[in-house]
Design an enzyme around this catalytic site. Sequence first.
Site, short mmCIF file in Angstrom:
data_model
loop_
_atom_site.label_atom_id
_atom_site.label_comp_id
_atom_site.label_asym_id
_atom_site.label_seq_id
_atom_site.Cartn_x
_atom_site.Cartn_y
_atom_site.Cartn_z
N ARG A 294 8.91 -2.25 19.16
CA ARG A 294 7.93 -2.30 18.08
C ARG A 294 6.99 -3.48 18.29
O ARG A 294 7.32 -4.40 19.03
CB ARG A 294 8.64 -2.42 16.71
CG ARG A 294 9.50 -1.21 16.39
CD ARG A 294 10.22 -1.35 15.05
NE ARG A 294 9.32 -1.42 13.92
CZ ARG A 294 8.80 -0.36 13.30
NH1 ARG A 294 9.09 0.86 13.70
NH2 ARG A 294 7.99 -0.52 12.27
N LEU B 238 8.10 0.40 -2.92
CA LEU B 238 8.35 -0.93 -2.33
C LEU B 238 9.47 -0.83 -1.29
O LEU B 238 10.13 0.20 -1.17
CB LEU B 238 8.73 -1.91 -3.45
CG LEU B 238 7.67 -2.11 -4.55
CD1 LEU B 238 8.24 -2.91 -5.71
CD2 LEU B 238 6.43 -2.80 -3.97
N ILE C 114 17.21 1.49 18.18
CA ILE C 114 16.76 2.72 17.51
C ILE C 114 17.24 3.95 18.30
O ILE C 114 17.76 4.90 17.73
CB ILE C 114 15.22 2.73 17.36
CG1 ILE C 114 14.81 1.63 16.38
CG2 ILE C 114 14.72 4.10 16.89
CD1 ILE C 114 13.32 1.53 16.11
N GLY D 130 0.79 -1.22 0.00
CA GLY D 130 0.00 0.00 0.00
C GLY D 130 0.82 1.28 0.00
O GLY D 130 0.32 2.36 -0.33
N ARG D 131 2.10 1.19 0.39
CA ARG D 131 2.96 2.37 0.30
C ARG D 131 3.17 2.75 -1.16
O ARG D 131 3.03 1.91 -2.04
CB ARG D 131 4.35 2.03 0.85
CG ARG D 131 4.55 2.25 2.30
CD ARG D 131 6.01 1.90 2.62
NE ARG D 131 6.12 1.39 3.96
CZ ARG D 131 6.32 2.15 5.03
NH1 ARG D 131 6.44 3.45 4.91
NH2 ARG D 131 6.41 1.61 6.23
N HIS E 196 47.02 -9.24 6.75
CA HIS E 196 47.51 -8.14 7.57
C HIS E 196 47.72 -6.93 6.68
O HIS E 196 48.28 -7.07 5.60
CB HIS E 196 48.83 -8.54 8.22
CG HIS E 196 49.45 -7.43 9.02
ND1 HIS E 196 48.96 -7.05 10.25
CD2 HIS E 196 50.50 -6.62 8.74
CE1 HIS E 196 49.69 -6.05 10.70
NE2 HIS E 196 50.63 -5.76 9.81
N GLY F 8 17.57 1.24 23.35
CA GLY F 8 17.70 0.06 22.49
C GLY F 8 18.38 0.47 21.19
O GLY F 8 19.05 1.51 21.11
P1 NAI Z 1 14.33 -2.11 21.79
O1 NAI Z 1 13.44 -3.20 22.25
O2 NAI Z 1 15.65 -2.43 21.16
O3 NAI Z 1 14.63 -1.12 23.02
C1 NAI Z 1 13.61 -0.47 23.74
C2 NAI Z 1 14.17 0.08 25.05
O4 NAI Z 1 13.19 0.95 25.63
C3 NAI Z 1 14.49 -1.00 26.07
O5 NAI Z 1 15.81 -0.85 26.50
C4 NAI Z 1 13.45 -0.73 27.18
O6 NAI Z 1 13.94 -1.06 28.46
C5 NAI Z 1 13.20 0.77 27.04
N1 NAI Z 1 11.92 1.23 27.62
C6 NAI Z 1 10.70 0.67 27.45
N2 NAI Z 1 9.76 1.40 28.13
C7 NAI Z 1 10.38 2.44 28.71
C8 NAI Z 1 9.96 3.53 29.54
N3 NAI Z 1 8.68 3.72 29.90
N4 NAI Z 1 10.88 4.42 29.97
C9 NAI Z 1 12.20 4.26 29.62
N5 NAI Z 1 12.64 3.25 28.84
C10 NAI Z 1 11.77 2.35 28.38
O7 NAI Z 1 13.41 -1.24 20.81
P2 NAI Z 1 13.74 -0.19 19.66
O8 NAI Z 1 15.08 0.42 19.83
O9 NAI Z 1 12.54 0.68 19.61
O10 NAI Z 1 13.80 -1.10 18.36
C11 NAI Z 1 12.63 -1.80 17.93
C12 NAI Z 1 13.00 -2.98 17.08
O11 NAI Z 1 13.57 -2.57 15.85
C13 NAI Z 1 13.98 -3.89 17.77
O12 NAI Z 1 13.47 -5.20 17.73
C14 NAI Z 1 15.22 -3.78 16.95
O13 NAI Z 1 15.91 -5.01 16.86
C15 NAI Z 1 14.73 -3.33 15.58
N6 NAI Z 1 15.74 -2.50 14.94
C16 NAI Z 1 16.92 -3.06 14.55
C17 NAI Z 1 17.92 -2.29 14.01
C18 NAI Z 1 19.21 -2.93 13.65
O14 NAI Z 1 19.25 -4.14 13.51
N7 NAI Z 1 20.30 -2.19 13.52
C19 NAI Z 1 17.75 -0.85 13.82
C20 NAI Z 1 16.50 -0.36 14.30
C21 NAI Z 1 15.54 -1.17 14.81
#
Ligand code: NAI
Length: 462
Positions: A269, A38, A180, A34-35, A441, A178
């Site tokens: 997420r 792609l 993001i 829908g976006r 190296h 985390g």
């Molecule tokens: P995340 O699950 O990595 O981190 C969320 C953080 O928020 C946790 O440390 C948690 O303790 C904290 N938190 C939750 N509620 C809170 C509150 N009320 N007050 C303060 N802290 C709180 O989630 P994030 O960073 O949003 O990423 C979402 C998903 O996207 C992840 O599953 C991640 O693997 C994926 N992602 C992966 C990337 C990569 O592989 N490089 C890049 C961006 C996203």
Amino acid sequence: MASYDVIVIGAGPGGYVAAIRCAQLGLKTACVEGRETLGGTCLNVGCIPSKALLHASHMLHEAEHNFAKMGLKGKSPSVDWPGMIGYKDDVIGQNTKGVEFLFKKNKIDWLKGWGSIPEAGRVKVGDEVHEAKNIIIASGSEASSLPGVEVDEKIVVTSTGALELPKVPKKMVVIGAGVIGLELGSVYARLGTEVTVVEYLDAVTPGMDAEVQKTVQRMLKKQGMEFIMGAAVQKTETTKTKAKVHYKLRKDDSEHMIDADVVLVATGRKPYTDGLGLEALGVELSERGQIKTDDHWQTNVKGIYAIGDAMNGPMLAHKAEDEGMAAAEVIAGKSGHVNYGVIPGVIYTHPEVASVGKTEQQLKDEGRAYKVGKFSFMGNGRAKAVFAGEGFVKLIADKDTDRILGCHIIGPAAGDLIHEICVAMEFGASAEDLAMTCHAHPTYSEAVREAALACGDGAIHS
Ligand code: NAI
């Protein structure tokens, strides 16, 4: 009514890869999206645009901090924000058009619109209903909400809004340390924003190796990011141009408030399955809203499959891609397979963080005997030449068999180095196998070999 062997719902990295593999295997395939373009969240508002901004802001950081050290003189570049956003949008465009080209090349029909499943074997897009022997749901995920925090994508933003701010904010509060939070927080910190991360837990990057967690936090602090740990955000209040973030410290329940021009909510997420009609179909979901599947990605309704963020497991584009290929192979009568024990995770901060396999904590919890070989990038000539001596490679192997069980890296190109370990683990290699492999190296990869040597008779350069 058009008729297909497979209709994939969603054209993110899981869905578009599934569609391509289905077509390659001779199945008549369509993909619903829908976006306007792609590529899903990853290509449009996630992995790819964030990497463009991470690259640009890293270049600025290098110019400001390291050019003079290398004898490069001159005025540091300044930020032309619309220019940087334009560069990011170009990168998105190149990638999304690339997927469109691949669809054409593989004769995949792009059904434009949002799909739903009125009954097994049927997919509805707009007013049209199409027939599908098999349906793959690859509808992805969306930012989860936080009670008391209302996202307007202007002042209180998710990662989507953070990639499109009208200007570089003076003060940003990031809720959640985390992936993001750290990636986008470090983009803005490098661009001159005062970034404060408020995190509920006592460590950043939940689930990662404890030493890596401490090192990445220390290094990001050095780059100017502030951290308030053990703090639960309670609510945000916004005016036209500013926000107040209220949080409670877990250790003493004391209440505090911090101001920001922009608040980035990065607290995880959740699967995005709205409007698909799963409830009426009787497709089973977990308590967390993830679509339940069997070992072959089939839901409890025959002919309906699910992959990627919409089902359980780590929300990673490459995990979704692997599942997409495997589900396509299963549908084509082949034996699709995903090794969930060898899925790397990478955080694209500077330095990068990468890990695969078990952490020490997991092995302790399992009561398994292991040994650790650790090597600091300080002993790696190539890393020192580019001011990247901080960080390390930690290789974990079984104490008795020497089989590699996991690896955790913080340092230059960690996200690329980790794949040597992934291949080794897929082949059931021992640390000694890695230690006996000649590494060129001077490369960063030598640090991986040294960590393997450290699992045996000892690293050479430490
Ligand atoms: P995340 O699950 O990595 O981190 C969320 C953080 O928020 C946790 O440390 C948690 O303790 C904290 N938190 C939750 N509620 C809170 C509150 N009320 N007050 C303060 N802290 C709180 O989630 P994030 O960073 O949003 O990423 C979402 C998903 O996207 C992840 O599953 C991640 O693997 C994926 N992602 C992966 C990337 C990569 O592989 N490089 C890049 C961006 C996203």
